[in-house]
Design a protein around this motif. Sequence first.
Motif, PDB file in Angstrom:
ATOM      1  N   ASP A  93       0.821  -1.209   0.000  1.00  0.00           N
ATOM      2  CA  ASP A  93       0.000   0.000   0.000  1.00  0.00           C
ATOM      3  C   ASP A  93       0.856   1.260   0.000  1.00  0.00           C
ATOM      4  OD1 ASP A  93      -2.400  -1.433   0.081  1.00  0.00           O
ATOM      5  OD2 ASP A  93      -2.316  -1.602   2.271  1.00  0.00           O
ATOM      6  N   TYR A  94       2.101   1.138   0.469  1.00  0.00           N
ATOM      7  CA  TYR A  94       2.961   2.309   0.594  1.00  0.00           C
ATOM      8  C   TYR A  94       4.405   1.907   0.335  1.00  0.00           C
ATOM      9  CZ  TYR A  94       5.874   5.823   2.917  1.00  0.00           C
ATOM     10  OH  TYR A  94       6.841   6.752   3.197  1.00  0.00           O
ATOM     11  N   ILE A  95       5.140   2.759  -0.399  1.00  0.00           N
ATOM     12  CA  ILE A  95       6.564   2.546  -0.660  1.00  0.00           C
ATOM     13  C   ILE A  95       7.309   3.806  -0.235  1.00  0.00           C
ATOM     14  CG2 ILE A  95       8.329   2.107  -2.417  1.00  0.00           C
ATOM     15  CD1 ILE A  95       6.189   0.691  -4.065  1.00  0.00           C
ATOM     16  N   SER A  96       8.378   3.632   0.537  1.00  0.00           N
ATOM     17  CA  SER A  96       9.153   4.762   1.044  1.00  0.00           C
ATOM     18  C   SER A  96       9.958   5.421  -0.076  1.00  0.00           C
ATOM     19  CB  SER A  96      10.104   4.279   2.144  1.00  0.00           C
ATOM     20  OG  SER A  96      11.198   3.576   1.572  1.00  0.00           O
ATOM     21  N   ARG A  97      10.843   6.341   0.315  1.00  0.00           N
ATOM     22  CA  ARG A  97      11.665   7.063  -0.668  1.00  0.00           C
ATOM     23  C   ARG A  97      12.746   6.199  -1.314  1.00  0.00           C
ATOM     24  NH1 ARG A  97      14.446  11.585   2.323  1.00  0.00           N
ATOM     25  NH2 ARG A  97      14.208  10.256   4.161  1.00  0.00           N
ATOM     26  N   MET A  98      12.842   4.946  -0.946  1.00  0.00           N
ATOM     27  CA  MET A  98      13.897   4.071  -1.487  1.00  0.00           C
ATOM     28  C   MET A  98      13.524   3.557  -2.874  1.00  0.00           C
ATOM     29  SD  MET A  98      15.043   1.987   1.951  1.00  0.00           S
ATOM     30  CE  MET A  98      16.198   0.947   1.045  1.00  0.00           C
ATOM     31  N   TRP A  99      13.472   4.473  -3.840  1.00  0.00           N
ATOM     32  CA  TRP A  99      13.192   4.120  -5.226  1.00  0.00           C
ATOM     33  C   TRP A  99      14.088   4.945  -6.152  1.00  0.00           C
ATOM     34  CZ3 TRP A  99      11.623   8.355  -8.067  1.00  0.00           C
ATOM     35  CH2 TRP A  99      11.015   9.396  -7.365  1.00  0.00           C
ATOM     36  N   ARG A 100      14.274   4.422  -7.375  1.00  0.00           N
ATOM     37  CA  ARG A 100      15.087   5.099  -8.384  1.00  0.00           C
ATOM     38  C   ARG A 100      14.333   5.178  -9.719  1.00  0.00           C
ATOM     39  NH1 ARG A 100      17.786   5.539  -4.309  1.00  0.00           N
ATOM     40  NH2 ARG A 100      20.054   5.389  -4.117  1.00  0.00           N
ATOM     41  N   ARG A 101      14.545   6.286 -10.400  1.00  0.00           N
ATOM     42  CA  ARG A 101      13.993   6.461 -11.758  1.00  0.00           C
ATOM     43  C   ARG A 101      15.122   6.196 -12.739  1.00  0.00           C
ATOM     44  NH1 ARG A 101      12.659   7.307 -16.579  1.00  0.00           N
ATOM     45  NH2 ARG A 101      10.923   8.657 -17.208  1.00  0.00           N
ATOM     46  N   VAL A 102      14.950   5.230 -13.661  1.00  0.00           N
ATOM     47  CA  VAL A 102      15.998   4.846 -14.606  1.00  0.00           C
ATOM     48  C   VAL A 102      15.489   4.955 -16.042  1.00  0.00           C
ATOM     49  CG1 VAL A 102      17.102   3.277 -12.949  1.00  0.00           C
ATOM     50  CG2 VAL A 102      15.344   2.396 -14.487  1.00  0.00           C
ATOM     51  N   ASN A 103      16.420   4.790 -17.000  1.00  0.00           N
ATOM     52  CA  ASN A 103      16.148   4.769 -18.441  1.00  0.00           C
ATOM     53  C   ASN A 103      15.779   6.152 -18.972  1.00  0.00           C
ATOM     54  OD1 ASN A 103      15.290   4.322 -21.109  1.00  0.00           O
ATOM     55  ND2 ASN A 103      14.612   2.236 -20.634  1.00  0.00           N
ATOM     56  N   PHE A 104      16.771   6.815 -19.590  1.00  0.00           N
ATOM     57  CA  PHE A 104      16.564   8.153 -20.102  1.00  0.00           C
ATOM     58  C   PHE A 104      16.550   8.194 -21.633  1.00  0.00           C
ATOM     59  CE2 PHE A 104      17.427   8.725 -15.736  1.00  0.00           C
ATOM     60  CZ  PHE A 104      16.706   9.857 -15.382  1.00  0.00           C
ATOM     61  N   TYR A 105      16.140   7.086 -22.229  1.00  0.00           N
ATOM     62  CA  TYR A 105      15.844   7.067 -23.661  1.00  0.00           C
ATOM     63  C   TYR A 105      14.672   8.015 -23.899  1.00  0.00           C
ATOM     64  CZ  TYR A 105      14.586   5.073 -28.252  1.00  0.00           C
ATOM     65  OH  TYR A 105      14.288   4.894 -29.579  1.00  0.00           O
ATOM     66  N   GLU A 106      14.705   8.759 -24.999  1.00  0.00           N
ATOM     67  CA  GLU A 106      13.721   9.827 -25.223  1.00  0.00           C
ATOM     68  C   GLU A 106      12.279   9.325 -25.250  1.00  0.00           C
ATOM     69  OE1 GLU A 106      14.339  11.734 -28.953  1.00  0.00           O
ATOM     70  OE2 GLU A 106      14.827   9.880 -29.996  1.00  0.00           O
ATOM     71  N   GLN A 107      12.063   8.046 -25.580  1.00  0.00           N
ATOM     72  CA  GLN A 107      10.699   7.523 -25.587  1.00  0.00           C
ATOM     73  C   GLN A 107      10.127   7.413 -24.180  1.00  0.00           C
ATOM     74  OE1 GLN A 107       9.120   7.108 -28.464  1.00  0.00           O
ATOM     75  NE2 GLN A 107      10.986   7.725 -29.531  1.00  0.00           N
ATOM     76  N   HIS A 108      10.994   7.242 -23.188  1.00  0.00           N
ATOM     77  CA  HIS A 108      10.541   7.054 -21.812  1.00  0.00           C
ATOM     78  C   HIS A 108      10.704   8.298 -20.956  1.00  0.00           C
ATOM     79  CE1 HIS A 108      10.103   2.909 -22.823  1.00  0.00           C
ATOM     80  NE2 HIS A 108      11.397   2.718 -22.989  1.00  0.00           N
ATOM     81  N   THR A 109      11.566   9.224 -21.396  1.00  0.00           N
ATOM     82  CA  THR A 109      11.783  10.466 -20.650  1.00  0.00           C
ATOM     83  C   THR A 109      11.821  11.626 -21.633  1.00  0.00           C
ATOM     84  OG1 THR A 109      13.200   9.164 -19.156  1.00  0.00           O
ATOM     85  CG2 THR A 109      13.132  11.534 -18.805  1.00  0.00           C
ATOM     86  N   PRO A 110      10.641  12.102 -22.081  1.00  0.00           N
ATOM     87  CA  PRO A 110      10.603  13.196 -23.057  1.00  0.00           C
ATOM     88  C   PRO A 110      11.153  14.499 -22.468  1.00  0.00           C
ATOM     89  CG  PRO A 110       8.486  12.027 -22.958  1.00  0.00           C
ATOM     90  CD  PRO A 110       9.301  11.570 -21.787  1.00  0.00           C
ATOM     91  N   PHE A 111      11.992  15.166 -23.251  1.00  0.00           N
ATOM     92  CA  PHE A 111      12.544  16.476 -22.878  1.00  0.00           C
ATOM     93  C   PHE A 111      11.941  17.535 -23.798  1.00  0.00           C
ATOM     94  CE2 PHE A 111      16.829  15.958 -20.526  1.00  0.00           C
ATOM     95  CZ  PHE A 111      16.399  14.810 -19.877  1.00  0.00           C
ATOM     96  N   ASP A 112      11.421  18.613 -23.250  1.00  0.00           N
ATOM     97  CA  ASP A 112      11.094  19.810 -24.011  1.00  0.00           C
ATOM     98  C   ASP A 112      12.351  20.675 -23.974  1.00  0.00           C
ATOM     99  OD1 ASP A 112      10.307  22.346 -24.871  1.00  0.00           O
ATOM    100  OD2 ASP A 112       8.291  22.161 -24.032  1.00  0.00           O
ATOM    101  N   LEU A 113      13.190  20.539 -24.993  1.00  0.00           N
ATOM    102  CA  LEU A 113      14.508  21.159 -24.955  1.00  0.00           C
ATOM    103  C   LEU A 113      14.452  22.677 -24.909  1.00  0.00           C
ATOM    104  CD1 LEU A 113      16.345  18.771 -27.443  1.00  0.00           C
ATOM    105  CD2 LEU A 113      16.632  18.874 -24.955  1.00  0.00           C
TER     106      LEU A 113
END
Length: 570
Positions: A465-485
């Motif tokens: 039901d709850y997850i603490s701050r112990m998480w990471r965001r990975v994979n910065f391929y443009e399809q998964h992490t769009p940048f408005d340059l």
Amino acid sequence: MGIETICEGGMGGSAVVYIQLRNSFPGLGGIVTTEQDFTVAYRVPASVRIDELEQFSEDPVFESIQARSALHTFLRHAAIKKLDDYFFRKGEYRYSHIPRPLGSTDRGGYIYEWVHGTEGFYTEYFDDDLYRMMPVEVDDWNIASQLFNNAGVGIFDDIVDAEDGRYTKNMIMQEQNTQAMPERISKLWKRIDFGAESMTVKYDQLAGFVRDKMDDLIQYLGRDRARMLELVSGYLTHRSSPERLTDSDEMCRLVYDFRQSTASHMGLQELRPVKRLMLFNIKDVTAKKIRQNTEDIPKARKELSTDGCETLESEIRSSFPCIDGMIHTMQEIQTARLKVDDGDPDAGFKMFLRHFIAKKLENAFITRGDYSFAHIPRPLGSEGDSYSYEWMYGDNRCPREFIENARPSDKVWGLDGWYEFVELFAEAGIDMQGGLTYRTRYPSSSNEFANQIVIKQPMSRKEPDYISRMWRRVNFYEQHTPFDLGKLEQYLQSNEHELKQGLKNGRYETMLLAVRYLKGESFDYEEFCDLKNGIHKYRMSTLWHLNHAGFGAPPQGVQDIKLDLTPKRA
């Protein structure tokens, strides 16, 4: 920021280990405080109440039996850690097998680096050809046993599980997706539990080893660390309290310096500049040279997943290529390698730059006080259509409903810190949520889980039901992490003063050049050199955090295209 107890991490004998996020580390010599929260193990006597765990400790004075016992365990751990450093710096093995000790408290607890992984393994497997049980091979096992035993340390004491003698304990396996009964286990393991009840240390033999190897220890560890090891082994041998030890002031100073250095390796910013690394000129390199000199660099590579044009692999490596050339580390490091086959020969470097920009923005957010636990791993290098980043052991167990929750977590339900994280990056033109992909994990459930969120918190429930701050965001391929340059560039320019205050010298300028490169703008020669040199300085700094053995020459047969070992003229 402060101290947050996440969960119980294990127990044994008269002690309990809790997993904490904290930035304050009391201990011999004084309190070390860091800007960024670390994930740590806090080993305390079973008598300590849970409501006492998050109380800030003053400088320990070591008057109580509990405080002296905690100091004793910390110093045992510190001595064993420096032996580990000595052995792999000397080349006996290349992957560190001892986590970092961080401090101790008056409540009888001591603090060390939390090791993410799976505890234990079956020591035998069934051989289908021979039709009988065979012993499992563990890389570095024999050499580590011999080396530590020579110094009086029983590194593999108390590793047999009391309930199942075929299974081990106090050994953390850090390799992802390992079979239940593997034939061989890689060098990705660490020993835990350094208490007197679990591990034998023959103090006289340790002191004799240090005395006999002093010249060698000075060569590989440095004079201060070798002297610290000598004083610590003497303290352990005589069982004296610090105030009664003749050389207590010197030992306190050297241990405190060691603890500061340890925190600097784990933390956001170095506490001491690495001046000697800045004495080298950078050679000009070409993509052709990089390709010619990066063949067969990884010591081990394991494919973990494939999704369309993307392939994710785990590697153990000590050579890291990028646009600025090759960096060779003395210590082998576990990394993630993301390869994208989308027809762009420059895809790897572009992913690296995107990841670099996001990581530097996060550093600025942490310095500003927006949050204190890093959620983005460090990017390390790139070649061709792939790039490498700091390995994050964990599991993709974040439910989609947590991701789509449009309000901050109340610490009862949701993913702690996610909403704020997404909003901060959205303001800078980076969409951390929109490009995430999902999959189901369990046949009995239709719930979907995010592929680009790695949960590092140990959890007993499949769908918490709850997850603490112990998480990471990975994979910065443009399809998964769009940048408005365009929006990103405007954000960087509008917040120039604040970003420069929160980042090391030169990082802001490198971020601007990285945005221009991603936009496809043309560069003159000087601008391209500025980008290359800025990436070089960042990579030297970030690899120093992960690689506390220093930098060295390339392996035999590989031309070093990274460093010209000719000091600059003053």
